[in-house]
Design an enzyme around this catalytic site. Sequence first.
Site, short mmCIF file in Angstrom:
data_model
loop_
_atom_site.label_atom_id
_atom_site.label_comp_id
_atom_site.label_asym_id
_atom_site.label_seq_id
_atom_site.Cartn_x
_atom_site.Cartn_y
_atom_site.Cartn_z
N HIS A 192 -10.08 52.16 -1.30
CA HIS A 192 -9.75 51.74 -2.66
C HIS A 192 -10.14 52.83 -3.67
O HIS A 192 -9.40 53.12 -4.62
CB HIS A 192 -10.45 50.42 -2.98
CG HIS A 192 -10.49 50.08 -4.44
ND1 HIS A 192 -9.34 49.86 -5.19
CD2 HIS A 192 -11.53 49.93 -5.31
CE1 HIS A 192 -9.68 49.59 -6.44
NE2 HIS A 192 -11.00 49.64 -6.55
N HIS A 221 -16.30 54.70 -9.29
CA HIS A 221 -16.21 53.64 -10.32
C HIS A 221 -16.79 52.29 -9.89
O HIS A 221 -17.09 51.46 -10.74
CB HIS A 221 -14.78 53.49 -10.84
CG HIS A 221 -13.88 52.64 -9.99
ND1 HIS A 221 -13.04 53.16 -9.05
CD2 HIS A 221 -13.70 51.30 -9.95
CE1 HIS A 221 -12.38 52.18 -8.46
NE2 HIS A 221 -12.76 51.04 -8.98
N GLU A 267 -21.40 48.40 -9.62
CA GLU A 267 -21.11 46.98 -9.45
C GLU A 267 -21.35 46.54 -8.00
O GLU A 267 -21.88 45.46 -7.77
CB GLU A 267 -19.64 46.71 -9.85
CG GLU A 267 -19.26 45.25 -9.93
CD GLU A 267 -19.82 44.54 -11.16
OE1 GLU A 267 -20.54 45.19 -11.95
OE2 GLU A 267 -19.56 43.34 -11.32
N ASP A 268 -21.00 47.37 -7.05
CA ASP A 268 -20.94 46.89 -5.66
C ASP A 268 -21.96 47.51 -4.70
O ASP A 268 -21.97 47.17 -3.52
CB ASP A 268 -19.53 47.13 -5.09
CG ASP A 268 -18.49 46.31 -5.83
OD1 ASP A 268 -18.86 45.24 -6.33
OD2 ASP A 268 -17.33 46.73 -5.91
N ASP A 304 -7.57 51.86 -11.30
CA ASP A 304 -8.22 50.82 -10.49
C ASP A 304 -7.33 49.59 -10.39
O ASP A 304 -7.05 49.07 -9.31
CB ASP A 304 -9.57 50.48 -11.15
CG ASP A 304 -10.27 49.29 -10.52
OD1 ASP A 304 -10.42 49.28 -9.29
OD2 ASP A 304 -10.67 48.38 -11.27
N ASP A 308 22.42 47.01 -19.64
CA ASP A 308 21.64 48.16 -19.17
C ASP A 308 20.95 47.88 -17.85
O ASP A 308 19.90 48.42 -17.56
CB ASP A 308 20.63 48.61 -20.23
CG ASP A 308 19.60 47.54 -20.52
OD1 ASP A 308 19.83 46.37 -20.16
OD2 ASP A 308 18.55 47.88 -21.11
MN MN Z 1 -12.36 48.97 -8.24
#
Ligand code: MN
Length: 576
Positions: free
Chosen positions: A53, A77, A81-82, A143, A264
């Site tokens: 990811h 990133h 958090e993880d 993300d 269109d």
């Molecule tokens: Mn992420």
Amino acid sequence: MSNRSEQLETLLTRLSETSAWPVDRDLITRAFNFALEAHKDQKRKSGEPYFNHLYETALIAAKWQVDSVTIAAALLHDVLEDTSVTEAELSKEFGKDIAFLVNGVTKISRLKYRGNQAQAETLKKMILALSQDIRVVFIKLADRTHNMSTLEHLAPDKQKRIALETTEIYAPLAYRMGLGTVSGDLEDAAFPYLHPEVYKSLQETLKDHLAKGEEYIKKVEKEVTEALANQKIKIVRIDHRVKRISSLYKKLRRYDMNLERIHDLIALRIIVEKVEDCYAVLGVIHSIWPPMPGHIKDYIALPKPNGYRSLHTTVISSNGQPTEFQIRTEEMHYENEYGIAAYWAYQEAKGGQKYLEEQSHARSVLANARQTAWITQLQNWQHDIEDPDEFIAALKIDLFKDRIFVITPKGEAVDLPAGATPLDFAYAIHSDIGNHCVGAKVNSRMVQLDTELQSGDIVEILVQKNRKPNLAWLGFLKTRHARAKLRSSLRENSMLPTTNYYFSITGLDRTAMMRDITAAVSQQGLGIVSLEAPKNTTHAVVTIKLYVHIESISKADQLALRLRAIPSVQRVEYKR
Ligand code: MN
């Protein structure tokens, strides 16, 4: 492991092909390995290693011509958090900039959007406020783009929530930033989850339509190419695009879901070298087929609010079928797809090495971009979300700069001015919460009521029913709203003497005068009870009447001084 080193090479190659900045191989390699190690035992819902990811997110961002710092932060990133990695460790290892970016992405990710309109606007603003560094938003969009492509692995209720959040928050945000392709991709990815039935039946209907359409459009393409060659007008290329399913659906709803009325569905796109050529091509097309009245759109002379530029025309072609043409230069085409990212690239191309030295941070690019189109976009955005009053118009970009956004324990964002305290937050939730407040927690820790809040803080207010408001609170409350609520409660409890002042301000009419006056009042920490201003006057000199709550004469004197200092104000009178 060779698989991983191939990934790293692919990423570095992609970046060196697109980036307007020198590629920092060492930084990206270190971030790559750090993220790989930090997430090594984690798996995605799909069962694949979590690191994939991060790699895909970085790869998506690399398409947008960003710098190496952004790519490194994209790889990192999710570590805050993880994983057990702390902000301090990240800062020590990779520096303040990257720690700031990762922290910013983490804060945005904490918000959970549950589909109420006011909340959506607050969220959009929050994202902008957090993006004092625009690169935070790039990473978050990359993300989200990758998460949308793996949404199938999540539970249905989660799919719905994330798809809704993507459509209502992130796609419009990307659109406003001029990242047209990113915005459209996000909407298309969310569409099947939000409208599963419509999606199925629309796909069925389109199959037939598109097969016939492609054949026909090829004929038109050939005819135009010949006509342009005859007129010796040089084009870079001609191709066609099929309308995105999400934007087709939006349009169909305006046309009673009647596909015959969509002209269109397939549009021809002609790319030329110079702006003049756009108009020349338009002339040639109109000499072959009659244009449909009201369908010529000059977005070159008058770009769309997000900066989109192109010439559009719909003509009645040989077999009577309306056909849309889009004519633009290569530069316009690129900017339509990549917006602000494109702006970076052109700046680099123009200024060369010196520019790079001076602008090694996207932050300073942002500061420098004030005069550019995308700042205008943000201003227009504010027109959409606020009462399009001249007061707001005059506030311009500062509306975002001077605001913070904090989060309730339920994950809802609350919009406050910079410097606001937990007590301001309490009054923003409800005046009863403010009046009965006995304490506050910020990010789970007890704090003083006058603590200055930061964007992204999670704030919880403790209340006691029999608690009365405190006069001393007036000393530190920041928001006008909170001060007004506190005062009225103090008055009810006979704890505050009321004094009212009338101000009459005369001066030369000037657009920003009203803004300056209201700003002077709120800077004094006072609240305007009512305001009377002449509307649409043609007189050079105007008089504005204010009615203000003021507790002491000295405060009234101070306000009068401030008002007199406003440019173009000629006379200030006031009385109790
Ligand atoms: Mn992420």
